[in-house]
Design a protein around this motif. Structure first.
Motif, PDB file in Angstrom:
ATOM      1  N   ALA A 123      45.003  30.903  44.874  1.00 18.65           N
ATOM      2  CA  ALA A 123      45.071  30.246  46.042  1.00 18.65           C
ATOM      3  C   ALA A 123      43.906  29.401  46.158  1.00 18.65           C
ATOM      4  CB  ALA A 123      45.128  31.036  47.099  1.00 18.65           C
ATOM      5  N   CYS A 124      42.508  30.012  45.807  1.00 20.80           N
ATOM      6  CA  CYS A 124      41.569  29.269  45.818  1.00 20.80           C
ATOM      7  C   CYS A 124      41.311  28.318  45.069  1.00 20.80           C
ATOM      8  CB  CYS A 124      40.057  30.264  45.415  1.00 20.80           C
ATOM      9  SG  CYS A 124      40.058  31.801  46.512  1.00 20.80           S
ATOM     10  N   ARG A 131      47.028  41.334  42.530  1.00 21.31           N
ATOM     11  CA  ARG A 131      46.289  40.790  43.724  1.00 21.31           C
ATOM     12  C   ARG A 131      45.404  39.858  43.539  1.00 21.31           C
ATOM     13  NH1 ARG A 131      45.940  46.446  44.605  1.00 21.31           N
ATOM     14  NH2 ARG A 131      43.615  46.705  44.162  1.00 21.31           N
ATOM     15  N   TRP A 132      44.455  40.254  42.485  1.00 23.44           N
ATOM     16  CA  TRP A 132      43.250  39.139  42.099  1.00 23.44           C
ATOM     17  C   TRP A 132      43.913  37.691  41.613  1.00 23.44           C
ATOM     18  CZ3 TRP A 132      38.606  39.049  43.616  1.00 23.44           C
ATOM     19  CH2 TRP A 132      38.062  40.261  44.061  1.00 23.44           C
ATOM     20  N   PHE A 149      45.036  35.612  44.588  1.00 25.48           N
ATOM     21  CA  PHE A 149      43.895  35.258  45.563  1.00 25.48           C
ATOM     22  C   PHE A 149      43.254  34.007  44.856  1.00 25.48           C
ATOM     23  CE2 PHE A 149      39.278  35.888  46.272  1.00 25.48           C
ATOM     24  CZ  PHE A 149      39.220  35.932  47.596  1.00 25.48           C
ATOM     25  N   THR A 194      39.893  45.171  46.216  1.00 26.84           N
ATOM     26  CA  THR A 194      41.130  44.153  46.947  1.00 26.84           C
ATOM     27  C   THR A 194      40.197  42.990  47.370  1.00 26.84           C
ATOM     28  OG1 THR A 194      42.141  46.100  47.869  1.00 26.84           O
ATOM     29  CG2 THR A 194      42.300  43.853  48.911  1.00 26.84           C
ATOM     30  N   PRO A 195      40.686  41.769  46.993  1.00 28.60           N
ATOM     31  CA  PRO A 195      39.918  40.616  47.041  1.00 28.60           C
ATOM     32  C   PRO A 195      39.761  40.440  48.549  1.00 28.60           C
ATOM     33  CG  PRO A 195      41.706  40.337  45.823  1.00 28.60           C
ATOM     34  CD  PRO A 195      41.851  41.634  46.372  1.00 28.60           C
ATOM     35  N   SER A 196      38.384  39.651  48.965  1.00 30.69           N
ATOM     36  CA  SER A 196      38.230  39.343  50.398  1.00 30.69           C
ATOM     37  C   SER A 196      37.509  38.168  50.722  1.00 30.69           C
ATOM     38  CB  SER A 196      37.441  40.572  51.215  1.00 30.69           C
ATOM     39  OG  SER A 196      36.167  40.825  50.221  1.00 30.69           O
ATOM     40  N   PRO A 229      36.099  34.721  49.423  1.00 32.59           N
ATOM     41  CA  PRO A 229      36.291  33.489  48.341  1.00 32.59           C
ATOM     42  C   PRO A 229      34.942  33.495  47.640  1.00 32.59           C
ATOM     43  CG  PRO A 229      36.372  32.498  50.527  1.00 32.59           C
ATOM     44  CD  PRO A 229      36.319  33.948  50.820  1.00 32.59           C
TER      45      PRO A 229
END
Length: 389
Positions: free
Chosen positions: A284-285, A277-278, A281, A246-248, A250
């Motif tokens: 968005a970065c 999920r990745w 994430f 799970t990404p957390s 950045p």
């Protein structure tokens, strides 16, 4: 580089972001390190075509040519690695336990078709090094960053090239991720980079503080030797053996480092859930003002050089972008990217380059500039401001 505010607009040379996935290529998933075999991916199942499809899905989601850093011993169709005993746990008795022709044909066809989205990188033949039948870490360097004998390094690289050829996987990779980040640089003609250059490798990423530095890097987070450009990466976004991670946190630098297992589900039919999920994430970065998704490895390494070494200064109603320091770098493309936030939506005039808008979202534009000369500054001025820079 921090964004510059001037004359009603905000401008930056954004930090690029490229996803680099290590340990791609294993067919057996299990960690064999306890029995003198490679760590592999540490999966509780074997790999399959769906695991490659997951990588393609991520690349398409990010509109990025994701770098997949591959280990190829289990692609050996001819058992040629029996002639390179330091490359596998079986030594001269090597017989590929995964020599499944139909599976290899299917996967090779897939990678050829996906070549515009997935870039094969060099990681290794067997990832580790077997001396007299006993595994040592790692394939090209020991834990102290001492390079294996040059003749053995070339033997391993020749074997990697031969396996690529017999599977039709294309030319030798232009990028390299050192196994376990055991690496060295700064010794010129005697360096790993000098050997890599012989094989066409131009781009390396590693953690500088974990490498053996015969001489310090030329800049804090970027250096080059033998026409090979090395960039600093930070620790992987999650441990190598975490499945369906799970990404957390950045990514900090230009490389979003992941391992294949991080992106895969125990049930390959559910890989898409992990990729979703990745993908969300990382996208968005990349949408942050001082970030951008790099199209591919060459663009990422080049943009990181511009981000790190170029300067933007106010000049009249516009700005001056000094890229002279970048001209010293090896392997840099003559293209750089800017992000501009301009609530007035003005057009721009440019000197010493050509400018193209790649994306536009509200007042923010991502633009690509082709520099005519890296020895002269680039000048940008809003069209509504007629004064020459």
């Amino acid at each position: 580089m921090q964004p510059l505010s001037h004359n009603g607009f905000l401008i930056t040379l954004p930090m690029p972001l490229l996803v680099v996935v290590e340990d791609v290529g294993w067919w057996q998933g299990r960690d064999g390190s306890a029995v003198n075999e490679p760590y592999r991916t540490g999966m509780n199942r074997d790999h399959c075509l769906e695991d490659y499809r997951a990588l393609l899905l991520l690349a398409r989601h990010l509109r990025m040519r994701v770098q997949i850093s591959m280990v190829l011993c289990e692609w050996d169709r001819s058992d040629g690695l029996r002639h390179v005993p330091t490359a596998t746990w079986m030594g001269r008795e090597w017989r590929n336990p995964c020599r499944w022709q139909e599976t290899l044909d299917e996967a090779a066809d897939f990678l050829r078709t996906a070549g515009n989205h997935l870039e094969i990188g060099l990681h290794g033949v067997g990832h580790e090094f077997w001396r007299d039948g006993r595994m040592e870490r790692t394939e090209f360097h020991d834990p102290g960053g001492i390079m294996r004998p040059p003749g053995l390094v070339r033997q391993h690289l020749d074997a990697f090239a031969a396996i690529m050829d017999e599977n039709g996987l294309g030319p030798f990779p232009r990028s390299f991720v050192p196994p376990a980040l055991h690496h060295s640089f700064g010794n010129g003609d005697q360096s790993m980079q000098a050997i890599l250059h012989e094989y066409g490798v131009r781009y390396v990423t590693t953690i500088f503080s974990r490498a053996r530095q015969h001489t310090p890097p030329l800049h804090e987070k970027i250096t080059w030797e033998s026409d090979v450009l090395l960039v600093e990466r930070h620790p992987a976004l999650t441990p190598w053996n975490v499945q369906a991670a799970t990404p957390s946190l950045p990514p900090e630098g230009p490389v979003a480092s992941l391992h294949w297992k991080n992106l895969l589900h125990a049930d390959p039919r559910r890989n898409e859930e992990v990729i979703a999920r990745w993908g969300a994430f990382l996208l968005a970065c990349c949408r942050e003002f001082n970030r951008m998704a790099a199209p591919d490895t060459a663009a990422c390494w080049s943009q990181f050089a511009y981000h790190s070494l170029a300067t933007i200064r106010p000049r009249g109603a516009g700005v001056e972008i000094d890229i002279a320091q970048v001209a010293e770098c090896s392997g840099i493309l003559p293209e750089l990217y800017l992000k501009i936030r301009d609530e007035r939506h003005r057009e721009w005039q440019i000197r010493n380059g050509m400018m193209e808008v790649i994306e536009r979202e509200g007042p923010v534009s991502l633009v690509r500039i082709g520099a005519f000369s890296r020895n002269r500054p680039i000048y940008l001025t809003p069209w509504s401001s007629r004064a020459s820079p």
